[in-house]
Enzyme design. Sequence first.
Site, PDB file in Angstrom:
ATOM      1  CB  ILE A 289     -30.872  46.407  11.847  1.00 31.92           C
ATOM      2  CG1 ILE A 289     -29.500  46.604  10.909  1.00 31.92           C
ATOM      3  CG2 ILE A 289     -31.715  45.320  11.518  1.00 31.92           C
ATOM      4  CD1 ILE A 289     -28.318  45.748  11.187  1.00 31.92           C
TER       5      ILE A 289
ATOM      6  CB  ALA B 137     -29.794  42.917   8.677  1.00 34.44           C
ATOM      7  CB  ALA B 138     -24.633  42.391   6.900  1.00 35.93           C
TER       8      ALA B 138
ATOM      9  CB  THR C  57     -18.331  35.948   7.470  1.00 39.60           C
ATOM     10  OG1 THR C  57     -17.261  35.712   6.603  1.00 39.60           O
ATOM     11  CG2 THR C  57     -17.756  37.688   8.050  1.00 39.60           C
TER      12      THR C  57
ATOM     13  CE1 TYR D 164     -19.574  41.403   5.179  1.00 44.75           C
ATOM     14  CE2 TYR D 164     -17.800  39.920   4.568  1.00 44.75           C
ATOM     15  CZ  TYR D 164     -19.076  40.048   4.888  1.00 44.75           C
ATOM     16  OH  TYR D 164     -19.727  38.959   5.369  1.00 44.75           O
TER      17      TYR D 164
ATOM     18  CB  SER E 207     -18.055  46.343   9.053  1.00 41.47           C
ATOM     19  OG  SER E 207     -18.492  45.487   8.169  1.00 41.47           O
ATOM     20  CE  LYS E 208     -21.111  39.791   9.158  1.00 42.82           C
ATOM     21  NZ  LYS E 208     -22.545  39.633   9.382  1.00 42.82           N
TER      22      LYS E 208
ATOM     23  CG  ASN F 158     -16.846  32.203   0.322  1.00 40.36           C
ATOM     24  OD1 ASN F 158     -15.930  32.260   1.244  1.00 40.36           O
ATOM     25  ND2 ASN F 158     -16.865  33.033  -0.660  1.00 40.36           N
TER      26      ASN F 158
ATOM     27  CG  ASN G 228     -11.808  32.506  -6.567  1.00 41.82           C
ATOM     28  OD1 ASN G 228     -12.468  31.795  -5.569  1.00 41.82           O
ATOM     29  ND2 ASN G 228     -11.168  33.605  -6.369  1.00 41.82           N
TER      30      ASN G 228
ATOM     31  CG  HIS H  29      -8.185  38.713  -3.960  1.00 42.50           C
ATOM     32  ND1 HIS H  29      -8.331  38.069  -5.255  1.00 42.50           N
ATOM     33  CD2 HIS H  29      -9.115  38.020  -3.304  1.00 42.50           C
ATOM     34  CE1 HIS H  29      -9.379  37.263  -5.327  1.00 42.50           C
ATOM     35  NE2 HIS H  29      -9.841  37.072  -4.321  1.00 42.50           N
TER      36      HIS H  29
HETATM   37  P1  NAD Z   1     -27.197  39.751   1.271  1.00 40.68           P
HETATM   38  O1  NAD Z   1     -26.574  40.892   0.685  1.00 40.68           O
HETATM   39  O2  NAD Z   1     -27.766  38.767   0.116  1.00 40.68           O
HETATM   40  O3  NAD Z   1     -28.521  40.019   1.885  1.00 40.68           O
HETATM   41  C1  NAD Z   1     -28.352  41.140   3.054  1.00 40.68           C
HETATM   42  C2  NAD Z   1     -30.085  41.297   3.584  1.00 40.68           C
HETATM   43  O4  NAD Z   1     -29.757  42.588   4.611  1.00 40.68           O
HETATM   44  C3  NAD Z   1     -30.604  42.292   2.423  1.00 40.68           C
HETATM   45  O5  NAD Z   1     -32.000  41.644   2.314  1.00 40.68           O
HETATM   46  C4  NAD Z   1     -30.929  43.577   2.846  1.00 40.68           C
HETATM   47  O6  NAD Z   1     -31.895  44.312   2.335  1.00 40.68           O
HETATM   48  C5  NAD Z   1     -30.836  43.501   4.567  1.00 40.68           C
HETATM   49  N1  NAD Z   1     -30.173  44.628   4.937  1.00 40.68           N
HETATM   50  C6  NAD Z   1     -29.055  45.436   4.655  1.00 40.68           C
HETATM   51  N2  NAD Z   1     -28.978  46.431   5.435  1.00 40.68           N
HETATM   52  C7  NAD Z   1     -30.022  46.522   6.457  1.00 40.68           C
HETATM   53  C8  NAD Z   1     -30.268  47.478   7.280  1.00 40.68           C
HETATM   54  N3  NAD Z   1     -29.612  48.334   7.584  1.00 40.68           N
HETATM   55  N4  NAD Z   1     -31.370  47.016   8.007  1.00 40.68           N
HETATM   56  C9  NAD Z   1     -32.197  46.038   7.557  1.00 40.68           C
HETATM   57  N5  NAD Z   1     -31.884  44.960   6.739  1.00 40.68           N
HETATM   58  C10 NAD Z   1     -30.669  45.360   5.985  1.00 40.68           C
HETATM   59  O7  NAD Z   1     -26.363  38.769   2.205  1.00 40.68           O
HETATM   60  P2  NAD Z   1     -26.071  37.405   2.449  1.00 40.68           P
HETATM   61  O8  NAD Z   1     -25.062  36.767   1.639  1.00 40.68           O
HETATM   62  O9  NAD Z   1     -27.514  36.766   2.657  1.00 40.68           O
HETATM   63  O10 NAD Z   1     -25.478  37.640   4.079  1.00 40.68           O
HETATM   64  C11 NAD Z   1     -26.376  37.349   5.123  1.00 40.68           C
HETATM   65  C12 NAD Z   1     -25.338  37.410   6.471  1.00 40.68           C
HETATM   66  O11 NAD Z   1     -24.624  36.163   6.340  1.00 40.68           O
HETATM   67  C13 NAD Z   1     -24.414  38.619   6.347  1.00 40.68           C
HETATM   68  O12 NAD Z   1     -24.273  39.129   7.717  1.00 40.68           O
HETATM   69  C14 NAD Z   1     -23.118  38.199   5.866  1.00 40.68           C
HETATM   70  O13 NAD Z   1     -21.963  38.802   6.843  1.00 40.68           O
HETATM   71  C15 NAD Z   1     -23.268  36.752   6.659  1.00 40.68           C
HETATM   72  N6  NAD Z   1     -22.305  35.790   5.774  1.00 40.68           N
HETATM   73  C16 NAD Z   1     -22.388  35.532   4.272  1.00 40.68           C
HETATM   74  C17 NAD Z   1     -21.672  34.642   3.593  1.00 40.68           C
HETATM   75  C18 NAD Z   1     -21.900  34.242   2.272  1.00 40.68           C
HETATM   76  O14 NAD Z   1     -21.375  33.675   1.655  1.00 40.68           O
HETATM   77  N7  NAD Z   1     -22.900  35.015   1.638  1.00 40.68           N
HETATM   78  C19 NAD Z   1     -21.237  33.914   4.495  1.00 40.68           C
HETATM   79  C20 NAD Z   1     -20.808  34.069   5.730  1.00 40.68           C
HETATM   80  C21 NAD Z   1     -21.524  34.880   6.427  1.00 40.68           C
HETATM   81  O1  TDX Z   2     -16.169  38.675 -10.537  1.00 45.09           O
HETATM   82  C1  TDX Z   2     -15.718  38.280  -9.481  1.00 45.09           C
HETATM   83  N1  TDX Z   2     -14.595  37.649  -9.813  1.00 45.09           N
HETATM   84  C2  TDX Z   2     -13.716  36.973  -9.016  1.00 45.09           C
HETATM   85  O2  TDX Z   2     -12.557  36.440  -9.113  1.00 45.09           O
HETATM   86  C3  TDX Z   2     -16.176  38.079  -8.384  1.00 45.09           C
HETATM   87  C4  TDX Z   2     -17.519  38.862  -7.615  1.00 45.09           C
HETATM   88  C5  TDX Z   2     -15.353  37.334  -7.105  1.00 45.09           C
HETATM   89  N2  TDX Z   2     -14.166  36.836  -7.540  1.00 45.09           N
HETATM   90  C6  TDX Z   2     -13.390  36.042  -6.447  1.00 45.09           C
HETATM   91  C7  TDX Z   2     -13.059  37.065  -5.097  1.00 45.09           C
HETATM   92  C8  TDX Z   2     -13.083  35.715  -4.366  1.00 45.09           C
HETATM   93  O3  TDX Z   2     -11.768  35.289  -4.315  1.00 45.09           O
HETATM   94  O4  TDX Z   2     -14.255  35.039  -6.219  1.00 45.09           O
HETATM   95  C9  TDX Z   2     -14.012  34.897  -4.797  1.00 45.09           C
HETATM   96  C10 TDX Z   2     -15.400  34.855  -4.047  1.00 45.09           C
HETATM   97  O5  TDX Z   2     -15.643  36.058  -4.296  1.00 45.09           O
HETATM   98  P1  TDX Z   2     -17.444  36.703  -3.536  1.00 45.09           P
HETATM   99  O6  TDX Z   2     -18.379  35.938  -4.001  1.00 45.09           O
HETATM  100  O7  TDX Z   2     -17.231  38.208  -3.720  1.00 45.09           O
HETATM  101  O8  TDX Z   2     -16.967  36.272  -1.939  1.00 45.09           O
HETATM  102  P2  TDX Z   2     -16.062  36.576  -0.838  1.00 45.09           P
HETATM  103  O9  TDX Z   2     -15.167  37.824  -1.090  1.00 45.09           O
HETATM  104  O10 TDX Z   2     -15.185  35.243  -0.646  1.00 45.09           O
HETATM  105  O11 TDX Z   2     -17.094  36.848   0.525  1.00 45.09           O
HETATM  106  C11 TDX Z   2     -18.107  35.921   0.479  1.00 45.09           C
HETATM  107  O12 TDX Z   2     -17.933  34.868   1.577  1.00 45.09           O
HETATM  108  C12 TDX Z   2     -17.888  35.499   2.777  1.00 45.09           C
HETATM  109  C13 TDX Z   2     -19.234  36.776   0.828  1.00 45.09           C
HETATM  110  O13 TDX Z   2     -19.604  37.684   0.011  1.00 45.09           O
HETATM  111  C14 TDX Z   2     -19.227  37.301   2.161  1.00 45.09           C
HETATM  112  O14 TDX Z   2     -20.595  37.831   2.686  1.00 45.09           O
HETATM  113  C15 TDX Z   2     -18.951  36.311   3.127  1.00 45.09           C
HETATM  114  O15 TDX Z   2     -18.944  36.927   4.432  1.00 45.09           O
END
Ligand code: NAD
Ligand code: TDX
Length: 343
Positions: free
Chosen positions: A60, A82-83, A125, A153, A156-157, A182, A252, A279
Amino acid sequence: MNIVVTGGAGFIGGNFVYYMLRHHPQDTIICYDALTYAGNLATLEEAMKNDHFRFVKGDIADRTAVYKLFEEVKPDIVVNFAAESHVDRSIESPEIFLRTNVLGTQVLLDACRKYGITRFHQVSTDEVYGDLPIDRPDLFFTENTNLHASSPYSASKASADLMVLAYFRTYNVPVTISRCSNNYGPYHFPEKLIPLMIINALNNKKLPVYGAGENVRDWLYVEDHCSAIALILGKGRVGEVYNVGGHNEQKNIDVVRQILQILDRPETLIEHVTDRKGHDLRYAIDPTKIRNELGWQPTTKFAVGLKRTVEWYLANKTWWETIVNGEYQNYYEKMYGNRERRD
Ligand code: NAD
Ligand code: TDX
């Protein structure tokens, strides 16, 4: 309509691709993804068989490639998943988070402005709001809560969100933003809490809980997030932010215990380790706006969704074994090798 889904080879983007192919079969979904460590074509294996789906590999933040995509595909809608998404990685190496999450979003916005679209949706997020105290269960994040990001992170968001809103105000690009709590569910990359604990428990490895495990996250089943985004695309007002969450706060340590219970593994596998820097204590979304304005409701209760997720990991071992047997091993050693035990 042609809908470009960036980051569709990742966790939530992949689930969104399947959600749209199921619920909006008349639309064509074009996944644009750079296939970083977190992107996985195996996630899109079934989608590849669908005539209404196409995959384009690209970054992107690569302006030339993005403009070429827009010229070829002429998207009506762009949904930006994408992120770089992992907080722990952002603490180790912030720069790539700025490049992808901020500059990448800006390139997409420029393309939307140049070629014209009916909607740009930014998947943001709840972490942009910072955290809430654990001893104030009456407090929630609303759309009016100040941005107060803690990690590189989330900073940046938050920056990307400001840019999205600036392109609305300045250039009238028709944008919407969702800020979700989450997510958990199928195709979740094993670096994140829930899949990491499921996989470690299945491999009889220690479960590394940061600090006391008292930090609270507000978990939502990924399909409920997808339905919220689809609704915002259809009925959301441009220029608006919508919080998405299902009032499901969990410590957690309690999440980890529930996983062990489902898998019938002993709690002696739990190991308290050095806490994450900076944290965040507690996340909790107030979803009143999306519920009242758009009629969104989550449908999957945590106990049901967690069991379904564990069953998915049991049934899809090849998907995650391919990941954890590769480069992930170096990541794991780097992140957890030197983390001290805290008993
Ligand atoms: P993820 O890390 O599983 O997937 C990210 C995807 O983006 C991957 O497929 C990666 O290849 C692609 N990507 C990374 N850099 C790129 C680039 N420069 N150009 C094109 N593609 C690229 O992430 P996710 O957990 O699916 O999160 C997706 C979105 O949702 C993110 O924007 C994240 O901030 C947001 N979000 C995630 C959560 C969560 O709990 N996981 C919660 C709220 C919001
Ligand atoms: O090994 C671990 N042990 C642990 O205690 C990991 C990986 C996490 N943790 C804790 C940290 C957090 O309090 O668990 C909680 C959840 O951790 P993550 O799964 O890394 O999620 P979090 O940091 O809450 O962020 C997630 O939610 C918001 C996503 O990764 C983000 O992309 C989204 O924006």
